[in-house]
Design a protein around this motif. Structure first.
Motif, PDB file in Angstrom:
ATOM      1  N   TYR A 258      10.165  11.766  -0.565  1.00  0.00           N
ATOM      2  CA  TYR A 258      10.294  11.208  -1.922  1.00  0.00           C
ATOM      3  C   TYR A 258       9.098  10.735  -2.399  1.00  0.00           C
ATOM      4  O   TYR A 258       8.236  10.221  -1.582  1.00  0.00           O
ATOM      5  N   GLY A 259       8.923  10.850  -3.881  1.00  0.00           N
ATOM      6  CA  GLY A 259       7.866  10.412  -4.391  1.00  0.00           C
ATOM      7  C   GLY A 259       6.746  11.334  -4.852  1.00  0.00           C
ATOM      8  O   GLY A 259       6.443  12.218  -4.008  1.00  0.00           O
ATOM      9  N   ALA A 270       8.378   2.911  -5.749  1.00  0.00           N
ATOM     10  CA  ALA A 270       9.016   2.877  -4.426  1.00  0.00           C
ATOM     11  C   ALA A 270      10.182   2.023  -4.301  1.00  0.00           C
ATOM     12  O   ALA A 270      11.071   2.224  -3.913  1.00  0.00           O
ATOM     13  N   ALA A 271       9.957   0.836  -5.079  1.00  0.00           N
ATOM     14  CA  ALA A 271      11.029  -0.424  -4.967  1.00  0.00           C
ATOM     15  C   ALA A 271      12.267   0.309  -5.787  1.00  0.00           C
ATOM     16  O   ALA A 271      13.540   0.297  -5.346  1.00  0.00           O
ATOM     17  N   LEU A 311       5.061  -3.979   0.342  1.00  0.00           N
ATOM     18  CA  LEU A 311       6.442  -4.060  -0.110  1.00  0.00           C
ATOM     19  C   LEU A 311       7.432  -3.485   1.067  1.00  0.00           C
ATOM     20  O   LEU A 311       8.777  -4.019   1.362  1.00  0.00           O
ATOM     21  N   TYR A 312       6.995  -2.679   1.908  1.00  0.00           N
ATOM     22  CA  TYR A 312       7.696  -1.958   3.172  1.00  0.00           C
ATOM     23  C   TYR A 312       7.679  -2.997   4.206  1.00  0.00           C
ATOM     24  O   TYR A 312       8.630  -3.072   4.970  1.00  0.00           O
ATOM     25  N   LYS A 313       6.743  -4.054   4.245  1.00  0.00           N
ATOM     26  CA  LYS A 313       6.762  -5.269   5.212  1.00  0.00           C
ATOM     27  C   LYS A 313       8.051  -6.075   4.799  1.00  0.00           C
ATOM     28  O   LYS A 313       8.576  -6.591   5.633  1.00  0.00           O
ATOM     29  N   TRP A 314       7.920  -6.334   3.416  1.00  0.00           N
ATOM     30  CA  TRP A 314       9.259  -7.146   3.039  1.00  0.00           C
ATOM     31  C   TRP A 314      10.475  -6.574   3.239  1.00  0.00           C
ATOM     32  O   TRP A 314      11.538  -7.140   3.638  1.00  0.00           O
ATOM     33  N   TYR A 315      10.566  -5.093   3.034  1.00  0.00           N
ATOM     34  CA  TYR A 315      11.721  -4.666   3.517  1.00  0.00           C
ATOM     35  C   TYR A 315      11.991  -4.564   4.928  1.00  0.00           C
ATOM     36  O   TYR A 315      13.254  -4.844   5.487  1.00  0.00           O
TER      37      TYR A 315
END
Length: 567
Positions: A258-259, A270-271, A311-315
């Protein structure tokens, strides 16, 4: 998609990034998060990548562990693909398996990447048959290798299958499917892996696959077009309608690329993708491979994080259940609620100006909440960002069970995190209860029950044998300091005698965990504590019925949660 056509990439990049706002006028959107409405367990479905791992040590061990990556797609054994300027093949799934297993991830094996070129250059059916037999035998012989959970028979056949030389793709799918199954009836098969969602192609493929008895275990397509982060829901709905019309039981859906090229480096986009994946029930999704292998699509550069990494760390920090999130205009995101600690974690982005996030359903949080806002920029794939930026941290009243948090002068390319806790802080200073349904589940099933903490548990942990059929659950556990801890398991044993599983952490030796009968399946009790010595930071803990270097457990047990506490 793998390609060395960087000029084409540059053309695409010019088309995808949203236009900058002409003024700083407020957008005035409000993203609404309902902490009282869960949509699914946290499983980090959008976290992973194509060619995410280059070698066993690239990316560096430990760098990706905080992201709690769910799923990769790596080239099959014997890879010859030279994508994106590479001078030597990389990412062979058997050579890199330890790297993604070490982080609690799994991977699909992409078979046609044994060809050196992209688009693939077909030779003959005799040649392809020999290649398939060699790849499958190599995996079957690797009895100690776990966490490989699918054969991807082909990649983007709408543009890479040579019909003139190989015949129709649907014939080729059936022939290859049967060839793989002759040697490996255990590992799932995934496909058809079209380069985008084509309703007509998908309907024809599924109808033929049903007729031939070759329906994939996981259905795959790619989302690489400029605007598809807003249309994933439409594609999923259309595909589910195809299943119903053909009488095919629902398959897990993988978006294993994706992307588009510039989207992949834009945290706000991404979000949006992840928000769609979570809402539509996607099983897993992987960041596309436009640039170097071993970077997870640009999350790391020279073994340091880029802006998108955070962002993926927060995820990865999300635990418990994913929440219902209502977008507003171009403002979208995803959120979780960890009821064991009373933490709402929201990640969002996509618009500019002055906006807000409302979190409702905060019963039990008291009269006030602490709200913290963090930010990460669109840095690009070659610019590192050592940490996100703290925007604000304040204590505000909870009114009618809700808080509304302003986000001023929002950057439409970057991404934001909002963390909401009671004013007194989380219930514990670090996570101690880990739900099994949030963990990496291998050859077992996530199930739901009102009797389970958080409403979910893992059952059917029954497999013994080799690295293809062993059943286990991998927990990625974070502790603040190195030292002595105790582990207790909330479990159910509906049998008449005590059952056992093996427990190991960070690749070490196994000890046995015993589960006395609880009177029924789905009726949970707490095991005796097991002493362990953990390192500061992240540790991977495995509870296994079967696993390499472990003789195997006895009887059966279901796992609800794992609790980690200091001794």
């Amino acid at each position: 998609m793998t390609t060395g056509l960087l000029a084409a990439t540059a053309i695409l990049a010019a088309l995808v990034v949203p236009a900058a706002p002409a003024t700083a006028a407020a957008a005035g959107n409000t993203l609404v998060v309902d902490a009282a409405t869960s949509i699914r367990p946290v499983t980090h479905v959008g976290a992973g990548g194509l060619y995410a791992v280059s070698t066993d040590t690239n990316p560096a061990p430990g760098l990706l562990t905080p992201l709690r990556l769910k799923q990769h797609t790596q080239p099959a054994p014997g890879v010859q693909q030279l994508g994106n300027g590479a001078t030597v093949p990389s990412g062979d799934i058997l050579k890199t398996a330890n790297a993604f297993t070490r982080d609690g991830a799994q991977s699909y094996a992409r078979m046609p990447d044994v060809y050196p070129n992209f688009p693939y250059r077909w030779v003959s059916w005799e040649d392809w048959t020999q290649k398939v037999n060699t790849m499958v035998k190599a995996r079957v012989d690797a009895t100690g290798t776990t966490n490989i959970n699918g054969w991807e028979l082909w990649n983007e056949p709408d543009g890479t299958w040579d019909t003139a030389k190989a015949g129709p793709f649907l014939d080729g799918w059936t022939r290859t499917y049967r060839l793989v199954k002759q040697q490996d009836a255990v590992t799932p098969i995934i496909g058809p892996s079209y380069s985008r969602y084509y309703p007509d192609l998908m309907r024809d493929f599924m109808a033929r696959a049903k007729a031939d008895g070759t329906v994939p275990d996981v259905v795959v397509w790619h989302e690489l077009e400029n605007e598809t982060y807003n249309t994933v829901d439409e594609h999923v709905a259309d595909y589910r309608a195809i299943e119903r019309s053909l009488g095919i039981s629902p398959r897990p859906i993988s978006i294993n690329e994706y992307g588009s090229p510039s989207q992949i480096d834009t945290p706000s986009v991404a979000a949006h993708y992840i928000a769609q994946f979570e809402r539509t029930g996607i099983n897993d999704a992987q960041r596309a491979y436009w640039y170097e292998s071993g970077t997870v699509g640009g999350l790391v550069w020279n073994n340091r994080p880029t802006g998108s990494y955070w962002l993926y760390k927060w995820y990865g920090e999300m635990a418990g259940n994913m929440l219902a999130v209502t977008p507003s205009g171009d403002l979208d995101g995803f959120a979780s609620y960890d009821s064991s600690r009373k933490i709402v974690n929201v990640a969002f982005g996509g618009t500019f100006g002055d906006n807000a996030v409302q979190v409702k359903g905060l019963a039990g949080f008291g009269d006030q909440a602490t709200v913290t806002v963090n930010y990460t920029p669109r840095s690009g794939r070659m610019t590192t960002v050592d940490a996100p930026t703290r925007v604000s941290s304040t204590t505000i009243p909870i009114v009618n069970g809700a808080v509304t948090v302003p986000v001023t002068n929002q950057d439409y390319l970057g991404a934001y995190q909002l963390v909401v806790t009671p004013a007194s802080g989380p219930t514990t200073s670090y996570q101690q209860v880990y739900e099994a349904e949030n963990a990496t589940v291998v050859n077992a099933s996530r199930l739901s029950s009102t009797g389970a903490s958080n409403g979910g548990y893992v059952g059917r942990i029954d497999g013994l044998g080799d690295g293809r059929s062993n059943s286990f659950v991998d927990f990625v556990v974070e502790v603040p300091t190195a030292g002595a801890y105790s582990l207790t398991t909330r479990y159910a044993n509906g049998g008449a005698t005590t059952s056992t599983q093996g427990l190991a952490y960070n690749g070490g030796a196994y000890t046995m965990v015993s589960y006395a009968p609880t009177g029924a399946w789905g009726r949970f009790a707490t095991s005796s504590s097991t002493p362990v010595t953990l390192k500061a930071g992240y540790n991977v803990i495995r509870l296994a019925k079967g696993s390499p270097n472990f003789a195997g457990g006895t009887g059966f047990a279901e796992i609800d949660s794992l609790t980690v506490a200091p001794r």
